[in-house]
Design a protein around this motif. Sequence first.
Motif, PDB file in Angstrom:
ATOM      1  N   THR A 491      62.717  32.050 -85.686  1.00 44.85           N
ATOM      2  CA  THR A 491      62.208  31.789 -84.328  1.00 44.85           C
ATOM      3  C   THR A 491      63.218  32.350 -83.337  1.00 44.85           C
ATOM      4  N   ALA A 492      62.749  32.682 -82.150  1.00 47.89           N
ATOM      5  CA  ALA A 492      63.607  33.231 -81.088  1.00 47.89           C
ATOM      6  C   ALA A 492      63.400  32.421 -79.819  1.00 47.89           C
ATOM      7  N   THR A 493      64.498  32.062 -79.174  1.00 42.03           N
ATOM      8  CA  THR A 493      64.434  31.364 -77.892  1.00 42.03           C
ATOM      9  C   THR A 493      64.852  32.335 -76.798  1.00 42.03           C
ATOM     10  N   LEU A 494      63.924  32.594 -75.887  1.00 42.59           N
ATOM     11  CA  LEU A 494      64.140  33.545 -74.801  1.00 42.59           C
ATOM     12  C   LEU A 494      64.499  32.769 -73.531  1.00 42.59           C
ATOM     13  N   ALA A 506      57.327  35.851 -66.772  1.00 39.03           N
ATOM     14  CA  ALA A 506      57.510  37.154 -67.405  1.00 39.03           C
ATOM     15  C   ALA A 506      56.590  37.285 -68.612  1.00 39.03           C
ATOM     16  N   GLY A 507      56.047  38.472 -68.792  1.00 40.95           N
ATOM     17  CA  GLY A 507      55.216  38.766 -69.949  1.00 40.95           C
ATOM     18  C   GLY A 507      56.006  39.540 -70.983  1.00 40.95           C
ATOM     19  N   GLY A 508      55.316  40.375 -71.753  1.00 47.75           N
ATOM     20  CA  GLY A 508      55.944  41.124 -72.826  1.00 47.75           C
ATOM     21  C   GLY A 508      55.694  40.457 -74.169  1.00 47.75           C
ATOM     22  N   THR A 509      56.351  40.971 -75.225  1.00 50.24           N
ATOM     23  CA  THR A 509      56.154  40.444 -76.579  1.00 50.24           C
ATOM     24  C   THR A 509      57.486  40.332 -77.305  1.00 50.24           C
ATOM     25  N   ILE A 510      57.489  39.489 -78.357  1.00 50.36           N
ATOM     26  CA  ILE A 510      58.619  39.380 -79.281  1.00 50.36           C
ATOM     27  C   ILE A 510      58.111  39.692 -80.681  1.00 50.36           C
ATOM     28  N   THR A 511      58.831  40.584 -81.369  1.00 48.60           N
ATOM     29  CA  THR A 511      58.479  40.982 -82.739  1.00 48.60           C
ATOM     30  C   THR A 511      59.676  40.711 -83.646  1.00 48.60           C
ATOM     31  N   TYR A 537      54.291  38.704 -80.777  1.00 42.15           N
ATOM     32  CA  TYR A 537      53.956  37.425 -80.161  1.00 42.15           C
ATOM     33  C   TYR A 537      54.017  37.545 -78.634  1.00 42.15           C
ATOM     34  N   ALA A 538      52.944  37.172 -77.967  1.00 41.49           N
ATOM     35  CA  ALA A 538      52.888  37.255 -76.508  1.00 41.49           C
ATOM     36  C   ALA A 538      53.853  36.249 -75.886  1.00 41.49           C
ATOM     37  N   VAL A 539      54.577  36.709 -74.850  1.00 47.62           N
ATOM     38  CA  VAL A 539      55.575  35.888 -74.151  1.00 47.62           C
ATOM     39  C   VAL A 539      55.028  35.452 -72.802  1.00 47.62           C
ATOM     40  N   SER A 540      55.343  34.239 -72.428  1.00 51.05           N
ATOM     41  CA  SER A 540      55.036  33.739 -71.090  1.00 51.05           C
ATOM     42  C   SER A 540      56.275  33.022 -70.556  1.00 51.05           C
ATOM     43  N   ILE A 566      65.822  40.540 -87.350  1.00 52.89           N
ATOM     44  CA  ILE A 566      66.007  41.090 -85.996  1.00 52.89           C
ATOM     45  C   ILE A 566      64.819  40.634 -85.153  1.00 52.89           C
ATOM     46  N   ALA A 567      65.133  39.952 -83.986  1.00 50.34           N
ATOM     47  CA  ALA A 567      64.083  39.548 -83.036  1.00 50.34           C
ATOM     48  C   ALA A 567      64.200  40.450 -81.816  1.00 50.34           C
ATOM     49  N   THR A 568      63.120  41.121 -81.450  1.00 46.68           N
ATOM     50  CA  THR A 568      63.132  42.104 -80.363  1.00 46.68           C
ATOM     51  C   THR A 568      62.132  41.705 -79.285  1.00 46.68           C
ATOM     52  N   TYR A 569      62.657  41.546 -78.020  1.00 47.28           N
ATOM     53  CA  TYR A 569      61.789  41.273 -76.860  1.00 47.28           C
ATOM     54  C   TYR A 569      61.583  42.577 -76.111  1.00 47.28           C
ATOM     55  N   SER A 570      60.317  42.901 -75.819  1.00 46.12           N
ATOM     56  CA  SER A 570      59.992  44.194 -75.215  1.00 46.12           C
ATOM     57  C   SER A 570      60.358  44.281 -73.738  1.00 46.12           C
ATOM     58  N   GLY A 571      60.527  43.140 -73.041  1.00 48.58           N
ATOM     59  CA  GLY A 571      60.777  43.156 -71.604  1.00 48.58           C
ATOM     60  C   GLY A 571      59.494  43.228 -70.805  1.00 48.58           C
ATOM     61  N   ASP A 572      59.631  43.048 -69.448  1.00 46.35           N
ATOM     62  CA  ASP A 572      58.469  43.060 -68.557  1.00 46.35           C
ATOM     63  C   ASP A 572      58.883  43.712 -67.246  1.00 46.35           C
TER      64      ASP A 572
END
Length: 711
Positions: A491-494, A506-511, A537-540, A566-572
């Motif tokens: 799991t990833a905590t943003l 913020a939107g974007g995704t985590i893979t 995974y869609a981020v909100s 590796i957890a990667t957030y795409s940004g928004d």
Amino acid sequence: MLRGYLTTGGAGRRRRPLIAAAGAAALVGGLFAASAASAAYVSIQNNGVFELDGNAVHNSIDDWSNVCHEVRSGTGGGGFPSPFTNSMECVTASNTSGATAVAWESDGAALDGSNYNASIFTGGGSKDPQDISSWAWKDDAGGLPDKDNLLHSFAARYLSDNKDLLFFGSDRYDNSGDAVQGYWFFQNQIAQVGTSSGTFSGLHKNGDLLVLSDFSNGGTTSTISVFAWDSSCTKGVTKPKVGDCSDANLRLKGTSTSANCSNTTDVLNFCGIVNASNGTTAPWPYKDKSGNTTYLNGEFFEGGINLTALGFGGTCFASAASETRSSTSTTAVLKDFVLGKFAVCGADLKTTPSKTTLEIGGSLTDTATVTVTGSSSPPAPTGDVKFYVCGPSAGISNCDPADGTLIDTKNLSGATQSGNAYSVTSAAYTPLSAGDYCFAASWPGDTNYTGGPYVDGSSTECFTVTPKQPAITTSQTGADGLPLGSAISDTATLSGTANQPDGDPAGGTITFTLYGPQADPSNPVCTGTPVYTSTAYAVSGDGTYPTAQQAEATFTPTTVGTYEWIATYSGDSPNTLGVASKCGDEPSVLFALQPTMDTAQYYYPQDSLTVNVASGAGDLKGNVQFQAFTNNTCTGTPAYDSGLIDKTANTGTTLTADTNKQTSFKVDAATTTIWWKVSFTSTNTGIKNVTSNCTETSTVTIDNGTTANTP
């Protein structure tokens, strides 16, 4: 060089002189009481920059003919008002040397002597102790006495030897009869309101200067009084002295009858003089009631004031007015007047943002500073400063208020003053989108500062809003190892994201991707083809992903070893940047099953005693008792009690006894401390009892080690 000019009224209205001179000769008496203390200042009658010699013609230094030429030539303003023509030049063909402000005005009278009656005061509120809002006027009313009618007025201001010097003068239509004159020098801009009649705009400011003069006998007899507008004066005192309140709002600053500019022996801070003889040259078009084009005795007046010596140095007099009066009393009814600008006070606007860079989500302010000039104490600026923002726009370098968004309005009444600088600060502004911006501020000016609008939206007003760099933390299973066949997950905590420009999270995704098993777990590699890639995974906004509503990022390895997540957030864009966890931060370890072995120790504590006694009392015999306690007072129920051990058959002077494994107790706790209480009860009356009284301890420490799991 700053230049000030008077122009009042609209089309068809007469232009009135800045300073009228019907009472000019009265200044022969002086403006303030002269004293020896004034010797520290420039002698006004020998000032070195301006001639005060009873005529208007240049001889060696500046005179009114230079002032006239400067205004007439257009260097200091717009030429003579109608009906004068371009062919009517001043006598002197050169401007002043170093004047900081000049004014020369005609009242607009025709050369044939007609149309000499102009604007006059009307109404009972037109008195000097009343504020300007109570004054009223009407135009071309007629009936003005010839001796009170002013034709031209003129003024000039210099800075000499660090002293602020003010010179002024006027000429009048007739010298017949006595006249009473007042001169107002206003710090605020004062103007007529209306066309042919009306009121006045603007108000007094403490420190405005009023000179009242009464002259007779062609100027040989005069009385001068000088007052400062002072709102703390509620009424006057009888026979006021210098420093007293002489009337409501008027404080007496000085009075004299002996300050004639022809006085060459005394050092004067002020003086006045009239032309002493008939036929004095007028260096501009002039005609009096008798048809003369030169001055009769007393028709021309000039005077000077050392403003610095009198406490008015540096004061910016934005407006000035002359008045004729019914008497020298401060409550006298005002008759004729001339009003207009003298020194044009300058202003400049500069703005400064509180930051030049900030991260999205932060706030900043803009500070606008209005700096006013014209003297060391010009009027305070008034009105609203409006703050604007332009952007975001890549590479923006300035902001035009017309293109910007209004973000705040601040009134200068609440400004912070530092000298002649007045600063107001906008409310905090929070940009909604990352990018390049510029502030701008605009102030329209006011009646004292008419050069507006004053705007600053230059490059020094620009700032950059950077995107938010979020943080990502992860929590994987199997960090401490799991047996092969177990599923591992991540799991990833943003945190630290910024809202989108519309306010949404913020939107974007985590893979999630998984690499392994690692050939060398101490040097993990997270490149190449992953053994597992999750869904995106869609981020909100900030939060932990996958959420409870989303499927877990789970994988079940079939080979033992170390795996890296590796957890990667795409940004928004534009407000939130992307971020990824680091290779090596998220190991999940899978191992083969291994049996384990545990050991457990235990002990039986033992104790013994030896009793000795001297010979002579018989055999040492009796009963022995061993008791073990887990407290150091040997109270309560013992953990072990041997009971009475019979030693009554013992012989001799020595007796021994002990416990044994069968009669003691088992200890298997990690650490146990035992306090022993051992007693001997004698059955020989010749020998006493004895006990150890809880002074003997046994400590048992058990360390069973770790579970054995080595093959």
